[in-house]
Design a protein around this motif. Sequence first.
Motif, PDB file in Angstrom:
ATOM      1  N   HIS A  47     -12.432  17.231 -11.414  1.00 50.39           N
ATOM      2  CA  HIS A  47     -13.027  15.878 -10.489  1.00 50.39           C
ATOM      3  C   HIS A  47     -13.092  14.641 -12.035  1.00 50.39           C
ATOM      4  O   HIS A  47     -13.775  15.593 -13.250  1.00 50.39           O
ATOM      5  CB  HIS A  47     -14.543  16.392 -10.477  1.00 50.39           C
ATOM      6  N   GLU A  48     -13.590  13.890 -11.488  1.00 54.72           N
ATOM      7  CA  GLU A  48     -13.586  12.554 -12.219  1.00 54.72           C
ATOM      8  C   GLU A  48     -15.372  12.291 -12.728  1.00 54.72           C
ATOM      9  O   GLU A  48     -15.539  12.659 -13.812  1.00 54.72           O
ATOM     10  CB  GLU A  48     -13.096  11.362 -12.381  1.00 54.72           C
ATOM     11  N   ARG A  49     -15.927  12.205 -11.620  1.00 55.87           N
ATOM     12  CA  ARG A  49     -17.344  12.226 -11.840  1.00 55.87           C
ATOM     13  C   ARG A  49     -18.117  13.497 -11.327  1.00 55.87           C
ATOM     14  O   ARG A  49     -18.456  13.139  -9.933  1.00 55.87           O
ATOM     15  CB  ARG A  49     -17.936  10.691 -12.142  1.00 55.87           C
ATOM     16  N   PRO A  50     -18.532  14.629 -11.224  1.00 57.25           N
ATOM     17  CA  PRO A  50     -18.771  15.575 -10.703  1.00 57.25           C
ATOM     18  C   PRO A  50     -20.114  15.388  -9.947  1.00 57.25           C
ATOM     19  O   PRO A  50     -21.212  14.625 -11.208  1.00 57.25           O
ATOM     20  CB  PRO A  50     -18.659  16.916 -11.095  1.00 57.25           C
ATOM     21  N   ARG A  51     -20.761  16.045  -9.519  1.00 61.39           N
ATOM     22  CA  ARG A  51     -22.428  15.073  -9.060  1.00 61.39           C
ATOM     23  C   ARG A  51     -23.155  16.455 -11.011  1.00 61.39           C
ATOM     24  O   ARG A  51     -24.551  15.939 -10.548  1.00 61.39           O
ATOM     25  CB  ARG A  51     -22.617  15.452  -8.108  1.00 61.39           C
ATOM     26  N   SER A  52     -22.459  17.835 -10.048  1.00 61.70           N
ATOM     27  CA  SER A  52     -23.586  18.464 -11.316  1.00 61.70           C
ATOM     28  C   SER A  52     -22.455  18.860 -12.143  1.00 61.70           C
ATOM     29  O   SER A  52     -21.432  19.005 -11.962  1.00 61.70           O
ATOM     30  CB  SER A  52     -24.053  19.242 -10.584  1.00 61.70           C
ATOM     31  N   GLY A  53     -22.660  19.454 -13.323  1.00 59.12           N
ATOM     32  CA  GLY A  53     -21.808  20.202 -14.525  1.00 59.12           C
ATOM     33  C   GLY A  53     -20.723  19.511 -14.847  1.00 59.12           C
ATOM     34  O   GLY A  53     -20.865  18.020 -14.648  1.00 59.12           O
ATOM     35  N   SER A  54     -19.759  19.643 -15.338  1.00 63.41           N
ATOM     36  CA  SER A  54     -18.387  19.674 -16.043  1.00 63.41           C
ATOM     37  C   SER A  54     -17.939  19.249 -14.902  1.00 63.41           C
ATOM     38  O   SER A  54     -17.242  20.055 -13.916  1.00 63.41           O
ATOM     39  CB  SER A  54     -18.062  20.643 -17.134  1.00 63.41           C
ATOM     40  N   PRO A  55     -16.502  18.300 -15.412  1.00 63.42           N
ATOM     41  CA  PRO A  55     -15.093  18.168 -14.536  1.00 63.42           C
ATOM     42  C   PRO A  55     -14.199  19.084 -15.351  1.00 63.42           C
ATOM     43  O   PRO A  55     -13.467  18.992 -13.833  1.00 63.42           O
ATOM     44  CB  PRO A  55     -15.363  16.451 -14.806  1.00 63.42           C
ATOM     45  N   TYR A  56     -14.446  19.871 -15.721  1.00 63.01           N
ATOM     46  CA  TYR A  56     -13.141  20.893 -16.557  1.00 63.01           C
ATOM     47  C   TYR A  56     -13.631  22.445 -16.042  1.00 63.01           C
ATOM     48  O   TYR A  56     -14.618  22.813 -15.631  1.00 63.01           O
ATOM     49  CB  TYR A  56     -13.066  20.471 -17.806  1.00 63.01           C
ATOM     50  N   ARG A  57     -12.466  22.627 -15.663  1.00 62.92           N
ATOM     51  CA  ARG A  57     -12.055  24.250 -15.428  1.00 62.92           C
ATOM     52  C   ARG A  57     -11.204  25.181 -15.914  1.00 62.92           C
ATOM     53  O   ARG A  57     -10.004  24.532 -16.542  1.00 62.92           O
ATOM     54  CB  ARG A  57     -11.708  24.679 -14.056  1.00 62.92           C
ATOM     55  N   VAL A  58     -11.713  26.344 -16.866  1.00 68.39           N
ATOM     56  CA  VAL A  58     -11.124  26.567 -18.087  1.00 68.39           C
ATOM     57  C   VAL A  58     -11.410  28.047 -17.430  1.00 68.39           C
ATOM     58  O   VAL A  58     -12.170  28.384 -17.451  1.00 68.39           O
ATOM     59  CB  VAL A  58     -12.034  27.141 -19.716  1.00 68.39           C
ATOM     60  N   ARG A  59     -10.059  29.217 -17.633  1.00 68.62           N
ATOM     61  CA  ARG A  59     -10.356  30.384 -17.077  1.00 68.62           C
ATOM     62  C   ARG A  59      -8.660  30.813 -17.571  1.00 68.62           C
ATOM     63  O   ARG A  59      -7.701  30.707 -18.342  1.00 68.62           O
ATOM     64  CB  ARG A  59      -9.614  30.451 -15.765  1.00 68.62           C
ATOM     65  N   ILE A  60      -9.911  32.044 -18.016  1.00 74.49           N
ATOM     66  CA  ILE A  60      -8.859  33.500 -19.538  1.00 74.49           C
ATOM     67  C   ILE A  60      -8.414  34.135 -18.784  1.00 74.49           C
ATOM     68  O   ILE A  60      -9.573  35.027 -18.092  1.00 74.49           O
ATOM     69  CB  ILE A  60      -9.482  33.066 -20.861  1.00 74.49           C
ATOM     70  N   ASP A  61      -6.898  34.832 -18.699  1.00 74.78           N
ATOM     71  CA  ASP A  61      -6.869  36.088 -18.345  1.00 74.78           C
ATOM     72  C   ASP A  61      -6.179  36.768 -19.208  1.00 74.78           C
ATOM     73  O   ASP A  61      -5.314  36.086 -19.840  1.00 74.78           O
ATOM     74  CB  ASP A  61      -5.478  35.005 -16.892  1.00 74.78           C
ATOM     75  N   LEU A  62      -6.620  38.026 -19.796  1.00 78.82           N
ATOM     76  CA  LEU A  62      -6.448  39.252 -20.668  1.00 78.82           C
ATOM     77  C   LEU A  62      -5.888  40.339 -19.910  1.00 78.82           C
ATOM     78  O   LEU A  62      -6.033  40.836 -18.827  1.00 78.82           O
ATOM     79  CB  LEU A  62      -6.983  39.194 -21.284  1.00 78.82           C
ATOM     80  N   THR A  63      -4.806  41.207 -20.467  1.00 75.52           N
ATOM     81  CA  THR A  63      -4.168  42.360 -20.038  1.00 75.52           C
ATOM     82  C   THR A  63      -4.798  43.299 -21.729  1.00 75.52           C
ATOM     83  O   THR A  63      -4.116  42.863 -22.692  1.00 75.52           O
ATOM     84  CB  THR A  63      -2.927  42.348 -19.577  1.00 75.52           C
ATOM     85  N   VAL A  64      -4.876  44.100 -21.009  1.00 79.04           N
ATOM     86  CA  VAL A  64      -5.444  45.405 -22.235  1.00 79.04           C
ATOM     87  C   VAL A  64      -4.757  46.542 -22.306  1.00 79.04           C
ATOM     88  O   VAL A  64      -4.729  47.257 -20.760  1.00 79.04           O
ATOM     89  CB  VAL A  64      -6.541  44.890 -22.817  1.00 79.04           C
TER      90      VAL A  64
END
Length: 209
Positions: A47-64
């Motif tokens: 989102h450019e201007r979300p009503r709440s929180g950050s406009p960004y999403r970050v996801r990390i996937d690991l295999t061990v």
Amino acid sequence: MKIPPEITYRNVDKSDAIDTLVHEKIAKLEHICNYINSCHIAIEKIHERPRSGSPYRVRIDLTVPPGHELAAEKNPGEGIQYQPLDAVIRETFDAMRQQLAKLTQLQRASEQANRYEEAQENTAFVTKLFREDGYGFLKTLDGREIYFHHNSVLHHDFDRLEIGTGVHFSQEEGEEGPQASTVKIVDKPGVRAGKSSETLIEPPLDWQE
């Protein structure tokens, strides 16, 4: 890491500062666990201007190894409004670091338990010795009695054996049942198993000199 990290950006301009931050955080994960198979990081602007929180999403996937899959994600709507991208990245990596540290601790504890069980199975004391006939019997720490022949004692040390000598051994099936092979002298009960070792070999609970 077996496979180079895969980092994808969506609706986000990749900058040197963000790229450097991500690789620094990856290095810290590898410091916790140096046998990560793969790592995929997705950085998006939702989102450019979300009503709440950050406009960004970050996801990390690991295999061990052997087959663990870990995921950490920071979504829009969570946290402080208009939270900058670098802060979202840090929080997501912090969440992954906690998961990875917990998994690593569990794996190490399991490995230590397995090594302890193996040591228990392969440690014994000489309880019967028929020197002229060239054989004897060992008593394991769980109370089993195992036959051994003088040819199974390493370094031609059969003549050094006494009642109560501590040994390490491998077990195999003989003609009349289980028997010890590759019998190696360790020490007398309660004595250190070599000058460089700090591990004491404890005799069975019912042991008597």
